[in-house]
Design an enzyme around this catalytic site. Sequence first.
Site, PDB file in Angstrom:
ATOM      1  N   GLU A 142       0.889  -1.177   0.000  1.00 44.34           N
ATOM      2  CA  GLU A 142       0.000   0.000   0.000  1.00 44.34           C
ATOM      3  C   GLU A 142       0.914   1.210   0.000  1.00 44.34           C
ATOM      4  O   GLU A 142       1.433   1.619   1.029  1.00 44.34           O
ATOM      5  CB  GLU A 142      -0.897  -0.051   1.244  1.00 44.34           C
ATOM      6  CG  GLU A 142      -2.197   0.683   1.057  1.00 44.34           C
ATOM      7  CD  GLU A 142      -2.206   2.001   1.785  1.00 44.34           C
ATOM      8  OE1 GLU A 142      -1.899   3.025   1.113  1.00 44.34           O
ATOM      9  OE2 GLU A 142      -2.476   2.014   2.986  1.00 44.34           O
TER      10      GLU A 142
ATOM     11  N   CYS B  86      -2.550   8.711   3.017  1.00 48.72           N
ATOM     12  CA  CYS B  86      -2.290   8.148   1.683  1.00 48.72           C
ATOM     13  C   CYS B  86      -3.392   8.590   0.739  1.00 48.72           C
ATOM     14  O   CYS B  86      -3.180   8.704  -0.464  1.00 48.72           O
ATOM     15  CB  CYS B  86      -2.300   6.634   1.720  1.00 48.72           C
ATOM     16  SG  CYS B  86      -1.030   5.984   2.733  1.00 48.72           S
TER      17      CYS B  86
HETATM   18  C1  UN1 Z   1      -3.566   5.687   4.991  1.00 45.20           C
HETATM   19  O1  UN1 Z   1      -3.499   6.887   4.808  1.00 45.20           O
HETATM   20  O2  UN1 Z   1      -2.555   4.938   4.936  1.00 45.20           O
HETATM   21  O3  UN1 Z   1      -9.342   6.113   3.844  1.00 45.20           O
HETATM   22  C2  UN1 Z   1      -4.823   4.976   5.348  1.00 45.20           C
HETATM   23  C3  UN1 Z   1      -8.734   6.725   4.730  1.00 45.20           C
HETATM   24  C4  UN1 Z   1      -8.447   5.987   6.011  1.00 45.20           C
HETATM   25  C5  UN1 Z   1      -7.231   5.140   5.874  1.00 45.20           C
HETATM   26  C6  UN1 Z   1      -6.030   5.850   5.331  1.00 45.20           C
HETATM   27  N1  UN1 Z   1      -9.585   5.174   6.331  1.00 45.20           N
HETATM   28  O4  UN1 Z   1      -8.386   7.888   4.619  1.00 45.20           O
END
Ligand code: UN1
Length: 509
Positions: free
Chosen positions: A263, A297
């Site tokens: 990821e 992310c």
């Molecule tokens: C991340 O930023 O690694 O969808 C995960 C989202 C959160 C998870 C982010 N539920 O922004």
Amino acid sequence: MTTPALPTTEALRERALTSLRRVGVTPTEGSDLHARTPITGEDLFGLAAATEAETEEALEAARTAFLTWRATPAPRRGELVRRLGELLRDHKSDLADLITIEAGKIRSEALGEVQEMIDICDFAVGLSRQLYGRTIASERPGHRLAETWHPLGVVGVISAFNFPAAVWSWNTAVALACGDTVIWKPSELTPLISLACDRLLARAAEDTGAPRDVHRLLLGDRAIGERLVDDPRVALVSATGSTRMGREVGPRVAARFGRTLLELGGNNAAVVAPSADLDLAVQGIVFAAAGTAGQRCTTLRRLIVHRDIADTLVDRLTAAYRKLPIGDPFDEGTLVGPLISTGSLDTMRDALDRAQAEGGTLLVGGERRLADRAPRAGYVEPAIVRVDAQTPVVREETFAPVLYVLTYDTLEEAVALHNDVPQGLSSSIFTRDQQEAEYFLSAEGSDCGIANVNIGTSGAEIGGAFGGEKETGGGRESGSDAWRAYMRPATNTINYSSRLALAQNVSFL
Ligand code: UN1
């Protein structure tokens, strides 16, 4: 609108120790790594890292525990995860405190992260009774074909600072329900929340009679991550982080025929069509772009707006950005906490300079805040930059709150711009036109692992699978059937007749 004061490092240290104590953790002091807080940018206390011998012992222990755990009925494994979920509920506030102290998240988002952990535990408990395989029609009389799913082995979880607990829980709750054991190498920036999660899982194991070694935490630097990557006892390496990291991890694990679940970086965009409800769009965009100080992310990094509404939308966004309360993440009024470090400030500054050198116009933000009160902390105004084209800097992920605004004339052009970046995590379209929405979600539309309509790019629920395409790495975690990555399927052919029939009408003997 800065908040007037920040807590002292001493107060934050006390608060962290109190939360840890409530969870049952007494940290082993050392000097290998430092717990630190981005709220003041200062160290809280030193901690000991896992030695090489401890790493080896953990690998062996997790491997041995797997032999028992894989033979434990899945619904019984689910009881461990259920207990973990209960303990997370009991300690929601303590865990959120640690997340705010170490990652700088505002209170509501830190509580949300713990809620995300609770949710995935609930999901995994249900999953422990739903690890379904298929029965397949056999071409031979008196035969049955079946697919059985078995636990994989030890799962190595390498996690990042920005979701220091939730991403661990996505992997761990599902892996444990699937019959795997877990070794966790958290970010060096967030050791305290990791200690707390590990302690709660150990308590859940004690309470439910599961082996303690179904989970092991290894604090330390990159060498520990490399060990997980290279050790053949680790069946699956689930790694969250930069594309640069994934580019190393992927081939190294593949070289020993291990599995990876990656990821990696995102460069998430939202298309805003002329029919969009602009009130809703503004709210969705500001949360997705400036929330978590741009350090998800899934953070919205590019806005692709129809030319007819671009000026109006940009005016509304810049006005909203000017009012964003920036400061102490524990303060209920704050919406934007600190960046993880002053290094991130430099990265952001560099991106803004490059964007302007490449022809962009900085519309709002980019100024450092609170430097007088906390010279080692990275408080900054989220920025919006208008650009004419996807210049090199726009195509990169900058892990800070910078939103690039581009314009389009036709939806085909918008989607082409949208997909013309190396990453493929999350995407969204704001529109009230169903044809446009469906086109965006179709095979000709967004090429991302997540594609939304009338919400932003961030804040996914755990029920769906989470992950992305292209340089995001292709992995899927969390809900839906992401569990399959944590198990191995076996195809069974069962002959219940008294005649040996060969497939494909082959005759022999
Ligand atoms: C991340 O930023 O690694 O969808 C995960 C989202 C959160 C998870 C982010 N539920 O922004």
